[in-house]
Write an enzyme that holds these catalytic residues in place. Structure first.
Site, PDB file in Angstrom:
ATOM      1  N   ASP A   8      -1.083  -1.751  -8.430  1.00  0.00           N
ATOM      2  CA  ASP A   8       0.149  -1.304  -9.089  1.00  0.00           C
ATOM      3  C   ASP A   8       0.029   0.150  -9.537  1.00  0.00           C
ATOM      4  O   ASP A   8      -1.074   0.668  -9.717  1.00  0.00           O
ATOM      5  CB  ASP A   8       0.426  -2.226 -10.288  1.00  0.00           C
ATOM      6  CG  ASP A   8       1.867  -2.127 -10.760  1.00  0.00           C
ATOM      7  OD1 ASP A   8       2.717  -1.602 -10.005  1.00  0.00           O
ATOM      8  OD2 ASP A   8       2.149  -2.573 -11.890  1.00  0.00           O
ATOM      9  N   GLY A  11       4.122   4.341  -7.936  1.00  0.00           N
ATOM     10  CA  GLY A  11       5.308   5.113  -8.336  1.00  0.00           C
ATOM     11  C   GLY A  11       5.017   5.994  -9.531  1.00  0.00           C
ATOM     12  O   GLY A  11       5.360   7.187  -9.545  1.00  0.00           O
ATOM     13  N   TRP A  13       2.130   7.064 -10.583  1.00  0.00           N
ATOM     14  CA  TRP A  13       1.179   8.116 -10.217  1.00  0.00           C
ATOM     15  C   TRP A  13       1.921   9.282  -9.549  1.00  0.00           C
ATOM     16  O   TRP A  13       1.722  10.450  -9.907  1.00  0.00           O
ATOM     17  CB  TRP A  13       0.120   7.551  -9.268  1.00  0.00           C
ATOM     18  CG  TRP A  13      -0.856   8.587  -8.784  1.00  0.00           C
ATOM     19  CD1 TRP A  13      -1.975   9.018  -9.428  1.00  0.00           C
ATOM     20  CD2 TRP A  13      -0.763   9.335  -7.565  1.00  0.00           C
ATOM     21  NE1 TRP A  13      -2.591   9.993  -8.690  1.00  0.00           N
ATOM     22  CE2 TRP A  13      -1.870  10.211  -7.539  1.00  0.00           C
ATOM     23  CE3 TRP A  13       0.139   9.356  -6.497  1.00  0.00           C
ATOM     24  CZ2 TRP A  13      -2.101  11.094  -6.480  1.00  0.00           C
ATOM     25  CZ3 TRP A  13      -0.087  10.237  -5.454  1.00  0.00           C
ATOM     26  CH2 TRP A  13      -1.194  11.092  -5.442  1.00  0.00           C
ATOM     27  N   ARG A  21       8.285   8.829  -5.034  1.00  0.00           N
ATOM     28  CA  ARG A  21       7.561   7.551  -5.107  1.00  0.00           C
ATOM     29  C   ARG A  21       6.789   7.240  -3.827  1.00  0.00           C
ATOM     30  O   ARG A  21       5.674   6.717  -3.873  1.00  0.00           O
ATOM     31  CB  ARG A  21       8.546   6.391  -5.371  1.00  0.00           C
ATOM     32  CG  ARG A  21       9.148   6.362  -6.747  1.00  0.00           C
ATOM     33  CD  ARG A  21      10.045   5.133  -6.897  1.00  0.00           C
ATOM     34  NE  ARG A  21       9.293   3.900  -6.687  1.00  0.00           N
ATOM     35  CZ  ARG A  21       8.594   3.270  -7.635  1.00  0.00           C
ATOM     36  NH1 ARG A  21       8.585   3.737  -8.861  1.00  0.00           N
ATOM     37  NH2 ARG A  21       7.936   2.166  -7.349  1.00  0.00           N
ATOM     38  N   ASN A  56       9.881  -7.669  -4.675  1.00  0.00           N
ATOM     39  CA  ASN A  56       9.996  -6.230  -4.394  1.00  0.00           C
ATOM     40  C   ASN A  56      11.213  -5.886  -3.523  1.00  0.00           C
ATOM     41  O   ASN A  56      11.573  -4.709  -3.403  1.00  0.00           O
ATOM     42  CB  ASN A  56       8.717  -5.684  -3.740  1.00  0.00           C
ATOM     43  CG  ASN A  56       7.553  -5.535  -4.699  1.00  0.00           C
ATOM     44  OD1 ASN A  56       6.388  -5.690  -4.332  1.00  0.00           O
ATOM     45  ND2 ASN A  56       7.830  -5.217  -5.960  1.00  0.00           N
ATOM     46  N   TRP A  57      11.868  -6.921  -2.952  1.00  0.00           N
ATOM     47  CA  TRP A  57      13.073  -6.656  -2.146  1.00  0.00           C
ATOM     48  C   TRP A  57      14.212  -6.103  -2.997  1.00  0.00           C
ATOM     49  O   TRP A  57      15.220  -5.633  -2.471  1.00  0.00           O
ATOM     50  CB  TRP A  57      13.544  -7.917  -1.416  1.00  0.00           C
ATOM     51  CG  TRP A  57      12.551  -8.418  -0.417  1.00  0.00           C
ATOM     52  CD1 TRP A  57      11.797  -9.542  -0.528  1.00  0.00           C
ATOM     53  CD2 TRP A  57      12.181  -7.810   0.839  1.00  0.00           C
ATOM     54  NE1 TRP A  57      10.973  -9.668   0.569  1.00  0.00           N
ATOM     55  CE2 TRP A  57      11.197  -8.628   1.432  1.00  0.00           C
ATOM     56  CE3 TRP A  57      12.599  -6.651   1.513  1.00  0.00           C
ATOM     57  CZ2 TRP A  57      10.606  -8.334   2.651  1.00  0.00           C
ATOM     58  CZ3 TRP A  57      12.008  -6.366   2.742  1.00  0.00           C
ATOM     59  CH2 TRP A  57      11.024  -7.197   3.290  1.00  0.00           C
TER      60      TRP A  57
HETATM   61  C1  IPE Z   1       3.330  -6.330  -8.218  1.00  0.00           C
HETATM   62  O1  IPE Z   1       3.726  -5.106  -8.725  1.00  0.00           O
HETATM   63  C2  IPE Z   1       3.498  -6.356  -6.725  1.00  0.00           C
HETATM   64  C3  IPE Z   1       2.591  -5.511  -5.963  1.00  0.00           C
HETATM   65  C4  IPE Z   1       1.618  -4.786  -6.445  1.00  0.00           C
HETATM   66  C5  IPE Z   1       2.801  -5.526  -4.531  1.00  0.00           C
HETATM   67  P1  IPE Z   1       5.203  -4.839  -9.260  1.00  0.00           P
HETATM   68  O2  IPE Z   1       5.263  -3.410  -9.617  1.00  0.00           O
HETATM   69  O3  IPE Z   1       6.204  -5.349  -8.302  1.00  0.00           O
HETATM   70  O4  IPE Z   1       5.241  -5.767 -10.569  1.00  0.00           O
HETATM   71  P2  IPE Z   1       6.195  -5.729 -11.822  1.00  0.00           P
HETATM   72  O5  IPE Z   1       7.603  -5.600 -11.313  1.00  0.00           O
HETATM   73  O6  IPE Z   1       5.800  -4.540 -12.645  1.00  0.00           O
HETATM   74  O7  IPE Z   1       5.929  -7.006 -12.533  1.00  0.00           O
HETATM   75  C1  IPE Z   2       2.721  -0.865  -6.438  1.00  0.00           C
HETATM   76  O1  IPE Z   2       3.178   0.304  -7.027  1.00  0.00           O
HETATM   77  C2  IPE Z   2       3.100  -0.955  -4.985  1.00  0.00           C
HETATM   78  C3  IPE Z   2       4.154  -1.939  -4.694  1.00  0.00           C
HETATM   79  C4  IPE Z   2       4.705  -2.750  -5.558  1.00  0.00           C
HETATM   80  C5  IPE Z   2       4.637  -1.979  -3.328  1.00  0.00           C
HETATM   81  P1  IPE Z   2       4.616   0.410  -7.663  1.00  0.00           P
HETATM   82  O2  IPE Z   2       5.562   0.912  -6.628  1.00  0.00           O
HETATM   83  O3  IPE Z   2       5.013  -0.871  -8.315  1.00  0.00           O
HETATM   84  O4  IPE Z   2       4.375   1.526  -8.769  1.00  0.00           O
HETATM   85  P2  IPE Z   2       5.010   1.578 -10.222  1.00  0.00           P
HETATM   86  O5  IPE Z   2       4.718   0.273 -10.890  1.00  0.00           O
HETATM   87  O6  IPE Z   2       6.473   1.796 -10.029  1.00  0.00           O
HETATM   88  O7  IPE Z   2       4.318   2.722 -10.873  1.00  0.00           O
HETATM   89 MG    MG Z   3       4.790  -1.615 -10.185  1.00  0.00          MG
END
Ligand code: IPE
Ligand code: IPE
Ligand code: MG
Length: 234
Positions: A8, A11, A13, A21, A56-57
């Site tokens: 996680d 984005g 970072w 992102r 994530n969709w």
């Molecule tokens: C969990 O991270 C899913 C992945 C790392 C692929 P998210 O960024 O989707 O989780 P939430 O929304 O903060 O719980």
């Molecule tokens: C994890 O990073 C990757 C996926 C969920 C695909 P994020 O995209 O959730 O990054 P943040 O949480 O927005 O920083």
């Molecule tokens: Mg995240």
């Protein structure tokens, strides 16, 4: 040993670097390679990486399109490295929703590495634990398994992870203290380790820190530790 990671903070970072992102996701993919190699060298049994959740969709289509493209590129470009490190690739999650070209490359890499005997790299793509358990229930019902035959082993055997061990250590980057629908059944007794660092900042030194912390944990599975048992018997 089996390590599962919630990668996680890509984005956040990117945002901190003043980048879009998707640059965070690109930097994250580099870390996937680095950590897989590190885990292979350490002769771990399995590494399971959360790449895309079923939730994530909800993200913008442009971000999802980028992630799918990145995933495809990664799966294709990593084939020689996977073969070199004797990595066996598996994918868990729902196939529906993933573009056909990405599925085809995934299947090709899985087939190509199927006889490798080193670390198993399991990518959780379009994965959600609740969906996985729901699907397992559906399979059990459709196989007409009688109620008295349904035990924990039976449920485990109907999950995507049927042939895999449970994770020993669950790592989450970027400081969030939640499971986000990841391996809920399988992580019942996993040791959890969270770092404030974002996934693109993760690397061998932080993996070492996590493993050090893990080695100091006492896994009791609801029972007593050896020390507690000895004290009790005195
Ligand atoms: C969990 O991270 C899913 C992945 C790392 C692929 P998210 O960024 O989707 O989780 P939430 O929304 O903060 O719980
Ligand atoms: C994890 O990073 C990757 C996926 C969920 C695909 P994020 O995209 O959730 O990054 P943040 O949480 O927005 O920083
Ligand atoms: Mg995240």
């Amino acid at each position: 040993m089996h390590i599962a990671i919630i990668m996680d903070g890509n984005g956040r970072w990117a945002n901190r670097q003043g980048l879009p992102r998707h640059e965070g996701h690109r930097a994250g993919a580099v870390k996937v390679r680095e950590i897989t190699e590190e885990c292979a060298k350490r002769r771990l049994e399995q590494l399971t990486l959360y790449c895309l959740s079923s939730e994530n969709w909800k993200r913008p289509k442009t971000e999802l399109d980028f992630l799918m493209q990145l995933l495809k590129e990664y799966i294709v470009s990593e084939r020689p490295t996977m073969m070199h490190h004797n990595v066996r690739l598996s994918v868990i999650g729902q196939r529906s929703g993933i573009p056909d070209d990405v599925l085809a490359e995934m299947d090709k890499s899985a087939a190509m590495t199927a006889d490798n005997t080193g670390i198993r790299l399991c990518l959780a793509i379009n994965y959600g634990s609740r969906g996985e358990i729901t699907e397992a229930v559906r399979k059990i019902v459709s196989e007409k398994i009688p109620a008295e035959k349904i035990d924990e082993k039976c449920v485990s055997q109907h999950l995507y992870t049927a042939t895999m061990p449970d994770p020993d250590l669950l790592i989450r980057t970027a400081g969030e203290m939640r499971l986000s629908n990841y391996l809920l059944w399988q992580s019942s007794y996993s040791e959890i380790w969270v770092t404030e660092k974002c996934w693109p900042e993760f690397g061998a030194p932080l993996l070492e820190e996590a493993l050090q912390a893990y080695s100091k944990r006492t896994r009791k599975y609801g029972g007593l530790s050896d020390a507690e048992r000895q004290a009790f018997n005195r």
